[in-house]
Every structure is written in C-alpha cells, then in structure tokens.
Write an enzyme that holds these catalytic residues in place. Structure first.
Site, PDB file in Angstrom:
ATOM      1  N   GLY A   1     -11.261   5.453  19.442  1.00 30.67           N
ATOM      2  CA  GLY A   1     -11.855   6.788  18.931  1.00 30.67           C
ATOM      3  C   GLY A   1     -13.298   7.025  19.132  1.00 30.67           C
TER       4      GLY A   1
ATOM      5  N   GLU B   1     -18.571   4.073  14.972  1.00 31.56           N
ATOM      6  CA  GLU B   1     -17.368   4.386  14.701  1.00 31.56           C
ATOM      7  C   GLU B   1     -17.182   5.919  14.800  1.00 31.56           C
ATOM      8  OE1 GLU B   1     -14.456   4.018  14.265  1.00 31.56           O
ATOM      9  OE2 GLU B   1     -13.712   2.766  12.900  1.00 31.56           O
TER      10      GLU B   1
ATOM     11  N   ASP C   1     -13.187   6.900   6.816  1.00 30.97           N
ATOM     12  CA  ASP C   1     -12.349   7.800   5.930  1.00 30.97           C
ATOM     13  C   ASP C   1     -12.132   7.089   4.689  1.00 30.97           C
ATOM     14  OD1 ASP C   1     -10.487   9.416   5.138  1.00 30.97           O
ATOM     15  OD2 ASP C   1      -8.760   8.606   6.452  1.00 30.97           O
TER      16      ASP C   1
ATOM     17  N   ASP D   1      -7.620  11.278  18.357  1.00 25.66           N
ATOM     18  CA  ASP D   1      -6.638  11.645  18.704  1.00 25.66           C
ATOM     19  C   ASP D   1      -5.509  11.811  17.588  1.00 25.66           C
ATOM     20  OD1 ASP D   1      -6.404   8.693  17.898  1.00 25.66           O
ATOM     21  OD2 ASP D   1      -4.422   8.858  18.399  1.00 25.66           O
TER      22      ASP D   1
HETATM   23  P1  IMP Z   1     -10.384   4.082   7.477  1.00 23.89           P
HETATM   24  O1  IMP Z   1     -10.018   2.689   7.692  1.00 23.89           O
HETATM   25  O2  IMP Z   1      -9.355   4.799   6.449  1.00 23.89           O
HETATM   26  O3  IMP Z   1     -11.891   4.423   7.053  1.00 23.89           O
HETATM   27  O4  IMP Z   1     -10.046   4.784   8.724  1.00 23.89           O
HETATM   28  C1  IMP Z   1     -10.762   4.812   9.623  1.00 23.89           C
HETATM   29  C2  IMP Z   1      -9.933   5.197  11.031  1.00 23.89           C
HETATM   30  O5  IMP Z   1      -9.082   6.003  10.830  1.00 23.89           O
HETATM   31  C3  IMP Z   1     -11.093   5.804  12.047  1.00 23.89           C
HETATM   32  O6  IMP Z   1     -11.563   5.000  12.969  1.00 23.89           O
HETATM   33  C4  IMP Z   1     -10.172   6.700  12.703  1.00 23.89           C
HETATM   34  O7  IMP Z   1      -9.722   6.058  14.056  1.00 23.89           O
HETATM   35  C5  IMP Z   1      -8.897   6.720  11.963  1.00 23.89           C
HETATM   36  N1  IMP Z   1      -8.974   8.099  11.326  1.00 23.89           N
HETATM   37  C6  IMP Z   1      -9.107   8.770  10.155  1.00 23.89           C
HETATM   38  N2  IMP Z   1      -9.245   9.917  10.015  1.00 23.89           N
HETATM   39  C7  IMP Z   1      -8.953  10.471  11.079  1.00 23.89           C
HETATM   40  C8  IMP Z   1      -8.785  11.921  11.653  1.00 23.89           C
HETATM   41  O8  IMP Z   1      -8.971  12.683  10.966  1.00 23.89           O
HETATM   42  N3  IMP Z   1      -8.480  11.980  12.949  1.00 23.89           N
HETATM   43  C9  IMP Z   1      -8.196  10.947  13.805  1.00 23.89           C
HETATM   44  N4  IMP Z   1      -8.418   9.426  13.379  1.00 23.89           N
HETATM   45  C10 IMP Z   1      -8.776   9.402  12.059  1.00 23.89           C
HETATM   46 MG    MG Z   2     -10.949   4.413  14.634  1.00 24.97          MG
END
Ligand code: IMP
Ligand code: MG
Length: 184
Positions: free
Chosen positions: A48, A103, A107, A164
């Site tokens: 990403g 990053e 999220d 994506d």
């Molecule tokens: P986390 O571990 O929940 O913080 O997720 C982080 C990863 O999830 C990010 O590095 C993104 O690759 C993916 N991600 C989270 N939200 C989105 C989104 O809205 N679109 C695309 N990828 C996302």
């Molecule tokens: Mg990512």
C-alpha cells in the site's frame, strides 16, 4: 477494466491529487528539518505505501535509504483478520540507525503495533511512524503517527494512491471511495 471504468467506479474523491502533492511536500520538508545532519532509513510497508514512499522520499533532502517489508493482516476483503504475518523482511541491518516506518493507513493500529514491536527489537537508534492516512474510527491499539498526511474520521474503505481493493485501483492519482456495488 479500462481506465474510464476505474474512475467511474469511484463514488466520491476524498483527497485530490493536488492535496496529496502539497501535503507530501510539507511532510518531506518537516522530515528534512527534523533529521538535519543525519541519515534515515525509510521502512516502506508494501504494497500500500509504495507510491507514498516514492513521493515522500523525493521530497526529503537528506542522505537516506529505503527498505521494504510486506506483512499481511488483510485478505481480499475490507476487514482485518486480526493476525499479522511477515511475508517479506528487511534486507538491511537497522541496528543503531534512524528509521521511519512508512505506512499507507493506520486503521485499527494492529499492523503498526506489531511492526513497532518487531522493528524495535532490532534496536534502531530511533523509530518514528509516518502514515499517509489516519483512520481513528476503528483504532484498537494505542499507536499514533509522528508524521501524518491526512485524517479521515469516517469509517470508510479507501482506494487510490497505492491503496487497493482486491489489488485494484492502486494507480488512481487520488484517494476515493468506491460505489457500494463494487464492494459487494
Ligand atoms: P490495521 O492493522 O487495522 O491498522 O490496518 C492497516 C492496514 O490495513 C493498512 O496498512 C492497509 O494496508 C489496510 N487498510 C486499512 N484500511 C484500508 C482502506 O481503507 N483501504 C485500503 N487498505 C486499508
Ligand atoms: Mg498496508
């Protein structure tokens, strides 16, 4: 899918290409100031953040290196599976070095929490976090970015500028949400 379709699949643009350009330049300037006289290793989290990393590095006027990690906590869906797997590890030794983790999105924070623990165990001289987008709505881990592009307060699944949906739409020059029928 032709190029026109890709744009038509978008319901709404949240961050324009111009806004991204301006913000990335500002982040680059800030990093240049903060690390004056030092060398930095950018740890880009694939896939990403590859576009963001490429633009950010060109806005930084410091001696710097890039290395990549690929981890997964998401499949082809829009919600986290809650496990982190290292699919590709660093090539360089970060011990005693200044690193900035780059990053695409913070999220839940689960990915970053795990990355901080993992990379921290290698004893870098310093470690900071740079994320293009912060989505605080679903945060479960106590992590925050030192360098931040944009905050999106709504709980939305975003595509474009490296992000994506099912591996597509990374090449959109802006950040958008897709029409609901695309996700279903
Ligand atoms: P986390 O571990 O929940 O913080 O997720 C982080 C990863 O999830 C990010 O590095 C993104 O690759 C993916 N991600 C989270 N939200 C989105 C989104 O809205 N679109 C695309 N990828 C996302
Ligand atoms: Mg990512």
């Amino acid at each position: 899918m032709n190029n026109l379709e890709m744009h038509q699949d978008c319901e709404r643009i949240l961050i324009t290409a111009d806004q991204i350009r301006e913000r990335v330049l500002a982040l680059g300037e800030q990093i240049t100031k903060d690390y004056h006289g030092e060398e930095v290793i950018f740890v880009s989290i694939l896939n990403g953040s590859y576009i963001f990393t490429a633009d950010l590095m060109r806005a930084v006027e410091l001696p710097c290196q890039v290395d990549f990690m690929q981890v997964s906590s998401y499949g082809d869906s829009t919600c986290s599976s809650g496990t982190l797997k290292i699919k590709r590890d660093l090539n360089s030794d970060i011990t005693g070095k200044h690193i900035i983790i780059v990053e695409d999105i913070l999220d839940t924070g689960y990915t970053m929490r795990n990355l901080i623990n993992y990379l921290g165990s290698k004893n870098p001289r310093s470690m900071k976090i740079c994320t293009m987008i912060d989505k605080p709505a679903r945060r479960t881990e106590e992590v925050s970015a030192d360098y931040l592009g944009f905050v999106i307060n709504e709980d939305l699944f975003l595509v474009g500028y490296g992000l994506d949906y099912a591996q597509r739409y990374r090449n959109l020059p802006y950040v958008a949400i897709l029409k609901p029928e695309i996700y279903s």
